[in-house]
Design an enzyme around this catalytic site. Structure first.
Site, mmCIF file in Angstrom:
data_model
loop_
_atom_site.group_PDB
_atom_site.id
_atom_site.type_symbol
_atom_site.label_atom_id
_atom_site.label_comp_id
_atom_site.label_asym_id
_atom_site.label_seq_id
_atom_site.Cartn_x
_atom_site.Cartn_y
_atom_site.Cartn_z
ATOM 1 N N CYS A 1 0.871 -1.175 0.000
ATOM 2 C CA CYS A 1 0.000 0.000 0.000
ATOM 3 C C CYS A 1 0.909 1.227 0.000
ATOM 4 O O CYS A 1 2.093 1.109 -0.320
ATOM 5 C CB CYS A 1 -0.991 -0.014 1.173
ATOM 6 S SG CYS A 1 -0.267 0.162 2.807
ATOM 7 N N ARG B 1 -3.283 -0.842 5.563
ATOM 8 C CA ARG B 1 -3.831 -1.921 4.739
ATOM 9 C C ARG B 1 -2.861 -3.077 4.526
ATOM 10 O O ARG B 1 -3.233 -4.241 4.697
ATOM 11 C CB ARG B 1 -4.295 -1.374 3.388
ATOM 12 C CG ARG B 1 -5.458 -0.423 3.512
ATOM 13 C CD ARG B 1 -5.824 0.196 2.188
ATOM 14 N NE ARG B 1 -4.766 1.106 1.755
ATOM 15 C CZ ARG B 1 -4.708 1.680 0.572
ATOM 16 N NH1 ARG B 1 -5.654 1.427 -0.324
ATOM 17 N NH2 ARG B 1 -3.735 2.505 0.258
ATOM 18 N N SER B 2 -1.632 -2.783 4.114
ATOM 19 C CA SER B 2 -0.718 -3.890 3.798
ATOM 20 C C SER B 2 -0.314 -4.701 5.029
ATOM 21 O O SER B 2 -0.242 -5.932 4.942
ATOM 22 C CB SER B 2 0.488 -3.414 2.985
ATOM 23 O OG SER B 2 1.194 -2.384 3.623
#
Length: 165
Positions: free
Chosen positions: A20, A26-27
């Protein structure tokens, strides 16, 4: 739906890098979700995450991301943000972007000898192809639950794909 190749031609263990922008929301959530799913299925995978930017290099995931993962039985507190490097394109069998901008950046960053397959995370979820994972960073805590639901759905399909089903 995009399927990941279970193994590269050279027989290496499948290795997935989630990407991300800053590698703090997110990642790392995607990394934690796939690690948990791989453990549940007893899959031998290498899983990591990185960002296309370096603003948060060395930092732990956002506290809201950590709290969300923890509520679901996954500990991501030991992860540290880092930036994608050219070597990642040779080291990983799959590099999976969380949104279109990061996928485009990865395509620009990829060296000529890149071996990794590039894809968008939700392309691996039936009915979600072409969609980006929601970015919860500027929102409230509920946004992290939405992101968690998206990355865990993808982790399930990715793990099954890598298992060869």
């Amino acid at each position: 739906m995009t399927r990941l190749a279970p193994h590269r031609r050279d027989g290496l263990t499948p290795s997935i890098l989630f990407v991300c922008l800053g590698n703090i929301c997110r990642s790392p959530l995607a990394e934690g979700a796939l690690r948990a799913e791989a453990g549940r299925l007893r899959l031998d995978l290498i899983v990591d995450s990185a960002g296309t930017g370096n603003w948060h290099a060395g930092e732990a995931p956002d506290p809201r991301a950590q709290a969300t993962a923890r509520r679901h039985g996954v500990d991501i507190s030991g992860l540290k943000a880092r930036q994608v490097t050219p070597a990642d394109f040779r080291r990983f069998t799959h590099i999976v972007a969380l949104d279109h901008d990061n996928l485009a950046n990865l395509r620009r960053m990829a060296p000529a000898d890149a071996a990794a397959e590039l894809s968008l995370l939700l392309d691996h979820v039936p009915g979600r192809e072409g969609q980006a994972v929601a970015d919860p960073y500027f929102g409230d805590d509920d946004g992290f639950e939405v992101t968690w639901a998206e990355v865990t759905a993808a982790a399930r399909t990715l793990a099954l794909s890598l298992r060869g089903r």
